[in-house]
Scaffold this active site. Structure first.
Site, PDB file in Angstrom:
ATOM      1  N   SER A   8       0.805  -1.217   0.000  1.00  0.00           N
ATOM      2  CA  SER A   8       0.000   0.000   0.000  1.00  0.00           C
ATOM      3  C   SER A   8       0.839   1.269   0.000  1.00  0.00           C
ATOM      4  O   SER A   8       1.889   1.352   0.637  1.00  0.00           O
ATOM      5  CB  SER A   8      -0.937   0.003   1.209  1.00  0.00           C
ATOM      6  N   GLY A  48       1.158   4.385   4.210  1.00  0.00           N
ATOM      7  CA  GLY A  48       1.079   3.148   3.444  1.00  0.00           C
ATOM      8  C   GLY A  48       2.220   2.230   3.846  1.00  0.00           C
ATOM      9  O   GLY A  48       3.390   2.647   3.870  1.00  0.00           O
ATOM     10  N   PHE A 116     -11.485   4.538   5.407  1.00  0.00           N
ATOM     11  CA  PHE A 116     -10.383   4.214   4.494  1.00  0.00           C
ATOM     12  C   PHE A 116     -10.940   4.016   3.096  1.00  0.00           C
ATOM     13  O   PHE A 116     -11.870   3.232   2.886  1.00  0.00           O
ATOM     14  CB  PHE A 116      -9.644   2.949   4.950  1.00  0.00           C
ATOM     15  N   GLN A 173      -4.494  -7.194   7.059  1.00  0.00           N
ATOM     16  CA  GLN A 173      -5.280  -8.034   6.149  1.00  0.00           C
ATOM     17  C   GLN A 173      -5.533  -9.425   6.720  1.00  0.00           C
ATOM     18  O   GLN A 173      -6.399 -10.156   6.207  1.00  0.00           O
ATOM     19  CB  GLN A 173      -4.579  -8.157   4.787  1.00  0.00           C
ATOM     20  N   GLY A 225       6.114  -4.472  21.023  1.00  0.00           N
ATOM     21  CA  GLY A 225       5.936  -3.164  21.640  1.00  0.00           C
ATOM     22  C   GLY A 225       7.107  -2.817  22.540  1.00  0.00           C
ATOM     23  O   GLY A 225       8.277  -2.956  22.151  1.00  0.00           O
ATOM     24  N   GLY A 228      10.133  -5.205  23.065  1.00  0.00           N
ATOM     25  CA  GLY A 228      11.153  -5.455  22.060  1.00  0.00           C
ATOM     26  C   GLY A 228      10.682  -6.339  20.931  1.00  0.00           C
ATOM     27  O   GLY A 228       9.605  -6.143  20.367  1.00  0.00           O
ATOM     28  N   ASP A 257       6.659  -0.524  10.749  1.00  0.00           N
ATOM     29  CA  ASP A 257       7.264  -0.436   9.417  1.00  0.00           C
ATOM     30  C   ASP A 257       8.708   0.054   9.507  1.00  0.00           C
ATOM     31  O   ASP A 257       9.580  -0.420   8.762  1.00  0.00           O
ATOM     32  CB  ASP A 257       6.449   0.506   8.534  1.00  0.00           C
TER      33      ASP A 257
END
Length: 576
Positions: A8, A48, A116, A173, A225, A228, A257
């Protein structure tokens, strides 16, 4: 190594409503809702999953090829991507559509209304990955991130057919994929990336065990988180790497990301999984401190200092040769002090064994306004957090044995009220418990109100006590850290008030007669404690501010993030 990232590309439209959504909803009109909000601000941000990862890779000196479907409005975004080192030759433009958009409005209570619009992303299924892969450059890796589900499946099948290594990043997804689609996306992946929630969701929706997953993928990387990251592979014990602490959490968007970009860059450089996870955590920390998924810093000096402070100098040395902007080996210039895994105990200077000057045993000049500043800074930071926190959070346990967050706040509110009203008691365990019991019928709101008022009213009384009550002001700040720790806010014991807190700690460590010690932090050096009759030489501590406070107040400290020479942790505790 050729890196290709599919998935995306979107823009986020983030708005802030200065009221509460709940006040706009009429109970008798819920069957017919028509709402309009005048918002205070609008921020349009690049986002994205695929674009986020590609930008991170580009900032680390790689040139990833981004494969995605976008709309006719992509021109400005394209300039941004190329400026950040991303190859956009794999972009498919749908001239009659818009690039995917996420629109969200957040109210005063952090409630959100979001939508969205996939836009051109729905046509990603038309992209033929085979035409975009460089057959002249073998040994590449295709990173398949969340996208149009049919596109994800098509790209995965293309990689299998070509024998091209791929990484699966199914992300959100997973919630809409059936068992067959999950198997199609995951099986044969060289790397599988999930967070802890997605890990559980994948196991539930696939019906697999963790062993079954590891039999189908090469390496399973799970971000946890503040805990680690965990790296699993078949037949090997899990590799667990702690997170990098941050000064302040600004925005969690895109943190996962950024981690993947760091991890994949290290893999592309031929480094091991430990180094990859460490660089990923350093990248994630930068994203967490910034607003927006692509607006964080990833310069060499910042990354190397984060690695050195958290994992030791050797961790930074391994990565330094690959980062843009580091022409020489890391360590040729002065860097932030850190917990050096490879530094011997002789790092405490031999001159520290000499008799101390008289002035070193004398407390520094007392600043009577320091405790008051600290309380006001903490009030301004903590009170808004408490007023927004869900009710269930106040039942969470704290580092104070037997006390919940509610108990701790009641104790703090009572202590400040007693100081302001000149009704001090001994603050014995029995006295403190009675103060909590006296507030058992108070609501959370009433306790927070008392705490807020106490922070303002107790300051002048503490200042007038000529240092005698400084330890209580420091204790209130530490207890605020206990609340942050219970709420999962990191670092818990390092805030805007750290300078004043460390000044009070220096004085309290002398009054409480802890061993004389030189503390080396990333941005300063402190002299703490006092010479004791049986002390042969000055102790030494290398760490960050958060773990320094933890050690001196008896809170759990991460043994991997400090180096202590010449004393034991128990010797440092000022509250006994």
């Amino acid at each position: 190594m050729q890196l290709v990232v599919t998935g995306s590309v979107a823009t986020d439209h983030v708005m802030t409503f200065p009221g509460r959504f709940s006040e706009q909803l009429l109970p008798d009109q819920l069957h017919s809702v028509s709402l309009s909000f005048l918002v205070d601000s609008l921020q349009v941000r690049h986002s994205g999953t695929a674009a986020n990862i590609a930008v991170g890779l580009g900032r680390l000196g790689l040139t990833p090829r981004l494969v995605a479907a976008v709309g006719a409005d992509f021109e400005d975004y394209a300039i941004w991507l190329e400026r950040n080192g991303v190859d956009i030759k794999g972009i498919h433009v749908e001239p009659d559509s818009c690039t995917a958009r996420f629109l969200v409005t957040t109210d005063f209570d952090q409630n959100q209304i979001a939508s969205f619009y996939p836009g051109a992303m729905s046509r990603a299924r038309d992209i033929d990955l085979n035409r975009l892969l460089d057959v002249s450059e073998p040994g590449g890796l295709v990173v398949i991130t969340q996208d149009d589900p049919q596109a994800m499946l098509r790209h995965t099948r293309a990689c299998r057919a070509r024998g091209t290594a791929f990484a699966a990043v199914p992300s959100q997804q997973l919630a809409r994929l059936n068992r067959g689609s999950i198997e199609d996306l995951v099986c044969g992946a060289d790397f599988l990336f999930t967070n802890s929630h997605e890990r559980a969701l994948l196991l539930r929706r696939s019906g697999w065990s963790e062993q079954t997953v590891l039999e189908r993928v090469g390496v399973w990387v799970t971000t946890l988180g503040t805990a680690g990251v965990r790296v699993d592979s078949l037949g090997a014990p899990p590799l667990c790497v702690p997170a990098v602490s941050v000064a302040q959490v600004a925005d969690p968007t895109g943190v996962g990301d950024a981690f993947r970009a760091g991890f994949l860059a290290a893999i592309a450089w031929g480094l091991d999984y430990s180094a990859a996870a460490q660089l990923g955590c350093a990248m994630a920390a930068g994203a967490l401190e910034s607003t927006g998924a692509q607006d964080y810093r990833a310069d060499a000096r910042t990354l190397l200092d984060r690695l050195s402070l958290t994992y030791g100098r050797s961790a930074a040395t391994r990565v330094a040769p690959f980062l843009p902007g580091t022409d020489t080996a890391y360590g040729s210039e002065p860097v932030s002090p850190t917990k050096p895994a490879d530094t011997p105990e002789t790092s405490v200077s031999s001159s520290d064994t000499a008799p101390p000057p008289t002035s070193e045993s004398r407390p520094p000049s007392h600043d009577p306004q320091c405790p008051q500043r600290l309380l006001l800074i903490e009030r301004d930071f903590l009170i808004p957090v408490l007023r927004r926190a869900p009710g269930a959070w106040f039942a969470r346990p704290t580092s104070c044995p037997g006390w919940t967050v509610r108990d701790l706040l009641a104790h703090c509110a009572a202590a400040l009220t007693r100081i302001a009203e000149d009704r001090l008691h001994d603050f014995s365990p029995q006295d403190n418990q009675q103060d909590i019991l006296d507030r058992k019928d108070c609501s959370i709101e009433e306790i927070v109100d008392e705490l807020e008022a106490g922070c303002a009213k107790a300051g002048p009384a503490i200042a007038a006590a000529d240092g005698q009550l400084d330890v209580i002001a420091l204790g209130e700040w530490v207890h605020a850290g206990d609340v942050r720790a219970a709420f999962g806010i990191t670092p818990a014991y390092a805030t805007e008030g750290t300078d004043d807190a460390l000044a009070l700690l220096a004085t309290c460590s002398r009054v409480r007669e802890t061993p004389l010690l030189t503390a080396r932090l990333p941005d300063r050096e402190l002299q703490l404690g006092t010479w004791l009759p049986d002390q042969r030489k000055r102790a030494g501590l290398t760490t960050d501010a958060d773990n320094l406070v933890r050690l001196y107040t008896g809170r759990p400290a991460d043994e991997g993030l400090y180096s202590l020479v010449g004393a034991a942790p128990a010797d440092l505790v000022i509250y006994k």
